[in-house]
Scaffold this active site. Structure first.
Site, PDB file in Angstrom:
ATOM      1  N   ASN A  95       0.845  -1.201   0.000  1.00  0.00           N
ATOM      2  CA  ASN A  95       0.000   0.000   0.000  1.00  0.00           C
ATOM      3  C   ASN A  95       0.883   1.255   0.000  1.00  0.00           C
ATOM      4  O   ASN A  95       0.641   2.204   0.745  1.00  0.00           O
ATOM      5  CB  ASN A  95      -0.953   0.002   1.197  1.00  0.00           C
ATOM      6  CG  ASN A  95      -2.093   0.991   1.029  1.00  0.00           C
ATOM      7  OD1 ASN A  95      -2.377   1.442  -0.082  1.00  0.00           O
ATOM      8  ND2 ASN A  95      -2.745   1.329   2.117  1.00  0.00           N
ATOM      9  N   GLU A 110       1.373  -3.080  -5.012  1.00  0.00           N
ATOM     10  CA  GLU A 110       1.018  -1.685  -4.722  1.00  0.00           C
ATOM     11  C   GLU A 110       2.238  -0.889  -4.247  1.00  0.00           C
ATOM     12  O   GLU A 110       2.239  -0.297  -3.172  1.00  0.00           O
ATOM     13  CB  GLU A 110      -0.126  -1.596  -3.711  1.00  0.00           C
ATOM     14  CG  GLU A 110      -1.496  -1.737  -4.349  1.00  0.00           C
ATOM     15  CD  GLU A 110      -2.599  -1.084  -3.558  1.00  0.00           C
ATOM     16  OE1 GLU A 110      -3.025   0.022  -3.945  1.00  0.00           O
ATOM     17  OE2 GLU A 110      -3.050  -1.674  -2.554  1.00  0.00           O
ATOM     18  N   ASP A 139      -1.571 -10.161  -4.185  1.00  0.00           N
ATOM     19  CA  ASP A 139      -2.873  -9.729  -3.701  1.00  0.00           C
ATOM     20  C   ASP A 139      -3.877 -10.044  -4.809  1.00  0.00           C
ATOM     21  O   ASP A 139      -3.954  -9.333  -5.807  1.00  0.00           O
ATOM     22  CB  ASP A 139      -2.833  -8.235  -3.383  1.00  0.00           C
ATOM     23  CG  ASP A 139      -4.182  -7.686  -2.973  1.00  0.00           C
ATOM     24  OD1 ASP A 139      -5.150  -8.460  -2.882  1.00  0.00           O
ATOM     25  OD2 ASP A 139      -4.263  -6.458  -2.735  1.00  0.00           O
ATOM     26  N   ASN A 199      -7.148 -10.274  -4.444  1.00  0.00           N
ATOM     27  CA  ASN A 199      -8.401  -9.533  -4.248  1.00  0.00           C
ATOM     28  C   ASN A 199      -9.645 -10.417  -4.383  1.00  0.00           C
ATOM     29  O   ASN A 199     -10.707  -9.961  -4.794  1.00  0.00           O
ATOM     30  CB  ASN A 199      -8.490  -8.338  -5.213  1.00  0.00           C
ATOM     31  CG  ASN A 199      -7.944  -7.068  -4.579  1.00  0.00           C
ATOM     32  OD1 ASN A 199      -8.258  -6.749  -3.436  1.00  0.00           O
ATOM     33  ND2 ASN A 199      -7.113  -6.344  -5.324  1.00  0.00           N
ATOM     34  N   HIS A 229      -2.395  -4.715   4.665  1.00  0.00           N
ATOM     35  CA  HIS A 229      -2.200  -6.148   4.457  1.00  0.00           C
ATOM     36  C   HIS A 229      -1.112  -6.657   5.399  1.00  0.00           C
ATOM     37  O   HIS A 229      -0.266  -5.889   5.867  1.00  0.00           O
ATOM     38  CB  HIS A 229      -1.756  -6.439   3.020  1.00  0.00           C
ATOM     39  CG  HIS A 229      -2.817  -6.222   1.994  1.00  0.00           C
ATOM     40  ND1 HIS A 229      -3.452  -7.250   1.341  1.00  0.00           N
ATOM     41  CD2 HIS A 229      -3.337  -5.072   1.484  1.00  0.00           C
ATOM     42  CE1 HIS A 229      -4.324  -6.762   0.479  1.00  0.00           C
ATOM     43  NE2 HIS A 229      -4.274  -5.445   0.542  1.00  0.00           N
TER      44      HIS A 229
END
Length: 263
Positions: A10, A36, A152, A154, A252
């Site tokens: 992130n 990310e 990730d 999702n 995360h």
């Protein structure tokens, strides 16, 4: 043993301020696949080209401050591939593959960041386009080589993969179509969800993502969105899988698997 971690940062600059590099140094993975990154080369150069002695390789998004994936490794790859041949998603910096090929073995490590559809119908439609393109790509790749895809994804695959599954059945990440895609991928390709192979029934301890809204982290209202997906022969070498929750580097948590092989 080969120690491999996956973590959605992130934002690499944000995660750095929260101590992620010191944690990598302390835990000593052979490789960490991150998603990310939310940076461009100018942001990485001279600061994040290496982390804790691991050499970084990157696939940046064209849009600044958005998406992007990286792999930090102590082993030099024989080839680096960015993107999987889908222009719409390659422009978003979602796929990076490092190949470690020898005369005896073709092996890849992949860092992948699947689109999220939580912001609305347009992004959910994009997510479905990504899934439609990515499935045949992975099928073809598995015919050619061994690999571990970290990322990730999702998608929470099963009811035990999130806290409030009943109330999330119409929400992105737990839609029936997404879950069916995951089931089809695993059944038709034979890819192994490594964490579930080692921890087939774990519930509240399996979560890797928590919303920043409300008290999701404090109450462990989480989702399992981060995976290691491996070809069967490689997955058979997985010995331990652990999710680190003592510190928070992003929304995360790191997922680390130890494999009994070398590259």
């Amino acid at each position: 043993m080969f120690k491999l971690t996956s973590l959605n940062l992130n934002g690499i600059r944000s995660a750095a301020t929260k101590g992620v590099e010191a944690w990598i140094a302390a835990t000593g993975p052979d490789c960490i696949c991150v998603q990310e990154v939310k940076a461009q080369w100018a942001d990485v150069q001279g600061r994040f080209e290496q982390l804790a002695g691991l050499q970084g390789h990157f696939h940046f998004a064209e849009k600044k401050g958005y998406s992007g994936v990286a792999i930090y490794t102590r082993h030099a790859p024989s080839e680096v591939r960015t993107g999987f041949g889908a222009p719409e998603f390659d422009a978003e910096g979602r796929y990076l593959e490092l190949r470690f090929d020898t005369p005896q073995r073709k092996f890849s490590l992949i860092s992948c960041y699947f689109p999220s559809g939580s912001s609305g119908e347009l992004r959910q439609a994009a997510k479905f386009r990504f899934l439609d393109l990515f499935d045949p790509y992975l099928v073809a790749l598995k015919r050619e080589r061994e690999f571990i895809l970290c990322g990730d994804i999702n998608i929470a695959h099963r009811e035990i993969d999130l806290k409030n599954w009943r109330s999330n059945q119409k929400n992105s990440g737990f839609l029936p179509e997404e879950r069916a895609w995951m089931t089809k991928l695993l059944s038709e390709t034979g890819l192994i969800d490594v964490y579930r192979r080692l921890h087939p029934e774990t519930t509240s301890e399996c979560y890797t993502w928590w919303s920043n809204r409300g008290q999701a982290w404090a109450n462990n209202v989480g989702w399992r969105l981060d995976y290691h997906l491996a070809t069967p022969a490689t997955a058979a070498h997985a010995r331990t899988a652990a999710i680190y929750k003592d510190q928070r580097f992003s929304d995360h948590a790191p997922l680390t698997v130890e494999y009994e092989f070398g590259i």
